[in-house]
Write an enzyme that holds these catalytic residues in place. Structure first.
Site, PDB file in Angstrom:
ATOM      1  N   CYS A  69       0.850  -1.191   0.000  1.00  0.00           N
ATOM      2  CA  CYS A  69       0.000   0.000   0.000  1.00  0.00           C
ATOM      3  C   CYS A  69       0.891   1.249   0.000  1.00  0.00           C
ATOM      4  CB  CYS A  69      -0.983  -0.060   1.157  1.00  0.00           C
ATOM      5  SG  CYS A  69      -1.942  -1.596   1.171  1.00  0.00           S
ATOM      6  N   SER A  70       0.525   2.280   0.709  1.00  0.00           N
ATOM      7  CA  SER A  70       1.265   3.541   0.585  1.00  0.00           C
ATOM      8  C   SER A  70       2.628   3.537   1.269  1.00  0.00           C
ATOM      9  CB  SER A  70       0.418   4.697   1.119  1.00  0.00           C
ATOM     10  OG  SER A  70      -0.649   4.966   0.240  1.00  0.00           O
ATOM     11  N   SER A  71       2.974   2.491   1.996  1.00  0.00           N
ATOM     12  CA  SER A  71       4.345   2.423   2.523  1.00  0.00           C
ATOM     13  C   SER A  71       5.354   2.344   1.373  1.00  0.00           C
ATOM     14  CB  SER A  71       4.511   1.237   3.478  1.00  0.00           C
ATOM     15  OG  SER A  71       4.465  -0.002   2.785  1.00  0.00           O
ATOM     16  N   LYS A  73       5.465   4.299  -1.024  1.00  0.00           N
ATOM     17  CA  LYS A  73       5.775   5.652  -1.472  1.00  0.00           C
ATOM     18  C   LYS A  73       7.180   6.101  -1.064  1.00  0.00           C
ATOM     19  CE  LYS A  73       1.100   7.555  -1.996  1.00  0.00           C
ATOM     20  NZ  LYS A  73       0.145   6.564  -1.533  1.00  0.00           N
TER      21      LYS A  73
END
Length: 243
Positions: A69-71, A73
């Site tokens: 998921c957004s980790s 990024k």
């Protein structure tokens, strides 16, 4: 997004206070941490760099690969910088006018604001500008988890790309020691933009992430680093649930 950040910051503080009292073997399984994961399948790892010690809750889950998921990024930012698509943390991408459920997404964003507010459209656009072939090359060179970016424009969401908490720890160790296949300048920029707080000589850095399936949160992540008294404590935690 705000819900996950609040949950994991509070949980991390509890964990951190407990971990500081642990003595003994180099790998400690903290079964008592299970009370914080009731209703979820989850794991927590903390690596004490100075003492080369790991505290682990649910070691089996810590080895399981799930979507980042957004980790992701953190590494998507590095790729944007290294590829030249982004110049620095002030690089602006223009908002296309689409209205999103999070107000901070409904405007032009810089890299710094995009990672702070976890702006999905910014990273989607940046990845498109990098291109699939270059993106694959960068992801494989890290290497990042299973290195599978076949899942579409947001392959890091509940899709093809997967990584374990254990692997997240190893990548963060390399990020903080300038050992990833990116320039030291770009790693320094990313370390700066993931700082969440710096108070009383304690620096907390990290990135949350949550994954949605059928309209429900089903995955949560918080990965990062605490710097205190000249030491680093690198952490990764994730949870999986039906809702």
């Amino acid at each position: 997004m705000r819900k996950w950040l609040g949950l994991f910051v509070v949980t991390l503080i509890i964990f951190f206070n407990m971990v500081m009292s642990v003595e003994g073997s180099s790998r400690v399984n903290q079964d008592e941490l299970g009370k914080y994961f009731v209703g979820y399948q989850g794991t927590f790892i903390l690596f004490d760099e100075q003492n080369d010690e790991y505290t682990i809750y649910n070691e089996a889950q810590s080895k399981k690969r799930i979507p980042p998921c957004s980790s992701f990024k953190i590494y998507n930012s590095l790729i944007g910088l290294q590829s030249g698509v982004l110049k620095d943390e002030n690089s602006v991408l223009k908002w296309d006018g689409t209205i999103y459920p999070i107000a901070s997404w409904d405007k032009d964003n810089t890299l710094a604001s995009a990672i702070s507010n976890s702006v999905i459209w910014y990273y989607k656009e940046m990845a498109a500008r990098v291109g699939k072939d270059k993106m694959q090359s960068y992801v494989s060179s890290i290497p990042y988890g299973n290195c599978d970016i076949s899942g579409g424009a947001t392959f890091w969401q509940v899709s093809s790309l997967k990584i374990s908490a254990e692997e997240q720890i190893e990548l963060l160790k390399r990020l903080y020691h300038n050992q990833l296949p990116f320039s030291q300048r770009n790693m320094r920029i990313v370390r700066k933009i993931i700082i969440l707080s710096a108070n009383d000589d304690v620096v907390l850095s990290g990135k949350t992430g949550s994954g949605f399936y059928n309209g429900k949160d089903v995955i949560g992540w918080f990965v990062g680093c605490i710097e205190k008294d000249g030491n680093r404590y690198i952490f990764a935690t994730n949870v999986e649930g039906d809702d």
